[in-house]
Write an enzyme that holds these catalytic residues in place. Structure first.
Site, short mmCIF file in Angstrom:
data_model
loop_
_atom_site.label_atom_id
_atom_site.label_comp_id
_atom_site.label_asym_id
_atom_site.label_seq_id
_atom_site.Cartn_x
_atom_site.Cartn_y
_atom_site.Cartn_z
N ASP A 1 -5.56 5.19 -15.24
CA ASP A 1 -6.41 4.35 -14.43
C ASP A 1 -5.98 3.92 -13.21
O ASP A 1 -5.21 2.61 -13.28
CB ASP A 1 -7.14 3.12 -15.51
CG ASP A 1 -8.03 2.48 -14.81
OD1 ASP A 1 -8.47 2.66 -13.54
OD2 ASP A 1 -9.06 1.59 -15.62
N LYS B 1 0.95 -1.34 0.02
CA LYS B 1 -0.03 0.17 -0.04
C LYS B 1 1.04 1.24 0.06
O LYS B 1 0.39 2.20 -0.76
CB LYS B 1 -0.96 -0.12 1.28
CG LYS B 1 -1.93 1.20 1.22
CD LYS B 1 -1.41 2.43 1.84
CE LYS B 1 -2.40 3.43 1.85
NZ LYS B 1 -2.22 4.52 2.44
#
Length: 422
Positions: A278, A262
């Site tokens: 994206d 993360k």
């Protein structure tokens, strides 16, 4: 309690101003949606209307620039769009600490994108597999007819793979169309190819085509970055060893690896968003790649050089583009690409991978030394002051006072604000 229904008939046909007005029943009386949503900044209002359905406004995200980056021998400024404090600072700091060793060196596997066609109810899957492979040239011609411009630019179908997968409803034949999408992310091109070829494949195999769509596990579009941080820039030999021990935690434990990755994506997604790409595709592909061995692990690897310095590397799938989609029409995305000086999907991918590695260095070093909160909360102090109600010059006064006291939270900020205003 207001009598509200989400069944807003005709909402899509209203103007944006009319949609904003229709939201009044859903908001507290003191909140004026028009004040918040009417201004769209650098993104023209008519473009907002065309980019998404039922548009009411924009959700601005701060845009900053990571400095100190050297990627493959070239100095680069990297725009990053993120709402999180310390992300951009961490990248710039990490890049500064490895400038003496040449910064980041990268490699790029290419721009191959996978589209999948699922075929069911095939009586002889093995024969079907051979039949599909035998007809490669026919498949190539049919697919390349979908996007002649891509072919003119040197792209198009490159290969076909056929996989036989056992599902709950029997054996499915899964055809992979391997397409070189060049400087585009390529979703529209490969999806259209998959839809065009699906009924043909079903006819050849006697089966039934179902799903026809790209895969976001872009393992044919891998980008690698590596860098060396001198031990003196890391904090000494003992800190190098501590970082290696901390990194090993992510190798053996998926709970840690999820947070480790993360942190990497904090940097990666910020550049992806800034350039109009994206973020969801990149996130899903990265995490899927991290689990390909059957054990979810880190996207980075850390080791000690023979000189005792810290060496890091990252390998990550990056399906990025500089043409098509929001990248082409969003003025801020175009500006971000211009700041970076990137003229290809390859150049963009190399910079993004370098940012991901830099972000991971910053996070793991902080965790292995002072802890993640010391630096993060210091940078977050201004946000806390604003949340407490501070305005203008009060913001910095309260932020500085909280940092000096070491107590950085909203309660402390409100106390300080009350003192300032009395």
């Amino acid at each position: 309690m207001k009598n509200r229904s989400s069944r807003l008939s005709g909402f899509a046909t209203l103007s944006r101003d009319e949609r904003i007005a229709a939201l009044s029943d859903w908001l507290p009386e003191e909140m004026d949606a028009a004040d918040i949503l009417t201004e769209t900044g650098a993104l023209p209002g008519d473009l907002v209307e065309r980019m998404v359905e039922n548009a009411i406004g924009v959700m601005p995200v701060p845009l900053g620039v990571a400095t100190n980056m050297i990627v493959d021998g070239e100095d680069v400024l990297v725009p990053m769009a993120t709402e999180e404090s310390s992300v951009i600072a961490a990248v710039g700091n990490a890049a500064k600490r490895c400038r003496a060793t040449g910064g980041f060196r990268t490699s790029y596997a290419g721009s191959l994108t996978i589209a999948q066609v699922q075929i069911l109810d095939v009586t002889d899957p093995n024969r079907a597999r051979l039949e599909i492979l035998r007809r490669f040239e026919e498949i190539r011609d049919l697919c390349n007819q979908v996007d002649p411009m891509l072919v003119e630019l040197g792209g198009g179908l490159r290969d076909v793979e056929v996989r036989l997968l056992e599902g709950r409803h029997g054996t499915m034949v899964v055809v992979h169309l391997i397409v070189d999408t060049k400087d585009a992310m390529g979703a529209n091109a490969v999806n259209t190819m998959a839809e065009r070829i699906a009924p043909v494949l079903a006819g050849w195999t006697g089966g039934r085509s179902l799903l026809r769509i790209l895969s976001n596990l872009a393992d044919r579009r891998l980008t690698r970055a590596e860098a060396v941080w001198p031990a003196t820039e890391v904090g000494g030999a003992a800190v190098v060893d501590t970082i290696l021990e901390a990194a090993d935690f992510a190798v053996v434990d998926p709970y840690r690896a999820a947070t480790h990755n993360k942190g990497i994506m904090n940097g990666v997604s910020a550049v992806v968003l800034a350039t109009g790409n994206d973020t969801r595709a990149i996130e899903s592909g990265a995490h899927a790649y991290a689990a390909q061995s059957g054990h979810y692990g880190p996207l980075t690897r850390w080791e000690k050089t023979k000189n005792g310095d810290l060496a890091g590397s990252i390998e990550i799938p990056l399906s990025l583009g500089i043409v098509g989609g929001a990248t082409r029409i969003h003025p801020v995305a175009r500006l971000a690409l211009a700041i970076m000086g990137t003229d290809s999907a390859e150049a963009l991918s190399r910079c993004v991978a370098a940012v991901g590695l830099a972000q991971n260095f910053g996070a793991v070093r902080a965790l292995a030394t002072d802890g993640i909160q010391k630096g993060h909360m210091a940078l977050h102090a201004q946000n806390i002051a604003i949340a407490a109600g501070a305005e203008g010059d009060e913001i910095m006064r309260i932020a500085d006072a909280m940092k000096a006291s070491g107590e950085i939270n909203e309660r402390a900020a409100k106390t300080l604000l009350a003192e300032i205003r009395t």
